[in-house]
Enzyme design. Structure first.
Site: not given
Length: 280
Positions: A215, A217
């Site tokens: 991802d 973050d």
């Protein structure tokens, strides 16, 4: 005399399945530091002796702060491991490190606060003295090179270096924290590299880590922010590539002469221990 060679594999989230082992068996062990996260999965890959340990336990029941890192590393050392290949799920702090990419981290920043980082803690039955371990380069360069070569051979999207920031967890960062870590030069963020990398070096083991970006973050103002659902979805894809990487690199590791590296690692940890002065 040839130095023994055995690879410990610390499987993070998504890489804790021993099905790629031959002659597989489970081995329950205990250590002076308590029990490791789970049983050791002992077997071979292309004839190379390997030991797999699930960092969070096979049921993923151990949160990052409560992982018994000392027992995990001690157990692998006692099992005869000379090398450790670790996988770790992480968030990306850089636009170019996309979810699904691998990062062969070469530097690290520790933001944990609650974890014991040494075997030399003054407890009776533990190694005596104080270990002032040099850690300028925490990850073994030769082992990282082998991993990078395998990733290139397999066509896995990857980055040849990067700095990981390890936070305490289990919560994810605030946006202000995420932006701060970017300003520090962080490339990826996780919850488990420390104290694992410290203890591996303190034990004289050659350690490298494969950071699996899941991802972005939460530093970006646009796009989807990190969530458990997002992490698990990307992990399912990452774990298959990580298994391919492990299966490719381990046979090649066995063809390399590691004698000098292993001796240097052991010398570094042994020479870093300051024993108590004995009064005349």
């Amino acid at each position: 005399m040839a130095i023994a060679f055995k690879v410990g594999i610390i499987g993070g989230t998504g890489l804790d399945d021993p099905k790629f082992f031959n002659r597989h068996k489970e081995k329950k062990v205990s250590t002076p530091y308590g029990e490791p996260s789970d049983v050791l999965e002992v077997g071979t890959i292309a004839g190379v002796d390997c030991v797999l340990l699930s960092r969070h336990g096979r049921s993923h029941s151990i949160q990052p702060t409560n992982i018994n890192f000392r027992a995990n590393i001690w157990a692998l050392k006692e099992e005869g491991c000379t090398h450790i290949l670790a996988s770790t799920a992480c968030g990306s702090l850089r636009q170019e490190i996309e979810p699904g990419h691998f990062v062969f981290i070469d530097q690290a920043i520790d933001r944990t606060t609650k974890r014991v980082q040494t075997f030399y803690d003054g407890v009776v039955g533990h190694p005596p003295g104080i270990c002032h371990l040099p850690l300028a380069n925490p990850f073994n360069e030769k082992l990282r090179d082998a991993l990078k070569e395998s990733a290139a051979r397999l066509g896995i999207p990857h980055h040849t270096g990067g700095t990981v920031i390890t936070i305490e967890g289990p919560r994810f960062s605030t946006r202000a924290e995420s932006l701060m870590y970017r300003s520090w030069g962080g490339d990826v963020i996780n919850m488990t590299t420390f104290p694992e990398v410290v203890l591996a070096n303190e034990a004289g083991l050659l350690y490298a880590s494969v950071a699996l970006a899941t991802d972005y973050d939460c530093w970006r103002s646009e796009g989807e922010h990190v969530s458990v659902e997002l992490v698990l979805e990307t992990l399912r894809k990452n774990s298959e590539n990580c298994k391919r990487l492990i299966l490719d690199v381990i046979p090649r590791l066995a063809t390399i002469d590691w004698s000098h590296d292993i001796k240097c690692a052991k010398y570094t940890c042994n020479s870093s221990v300051m024993l108590p002065f004995i009064k005349e």
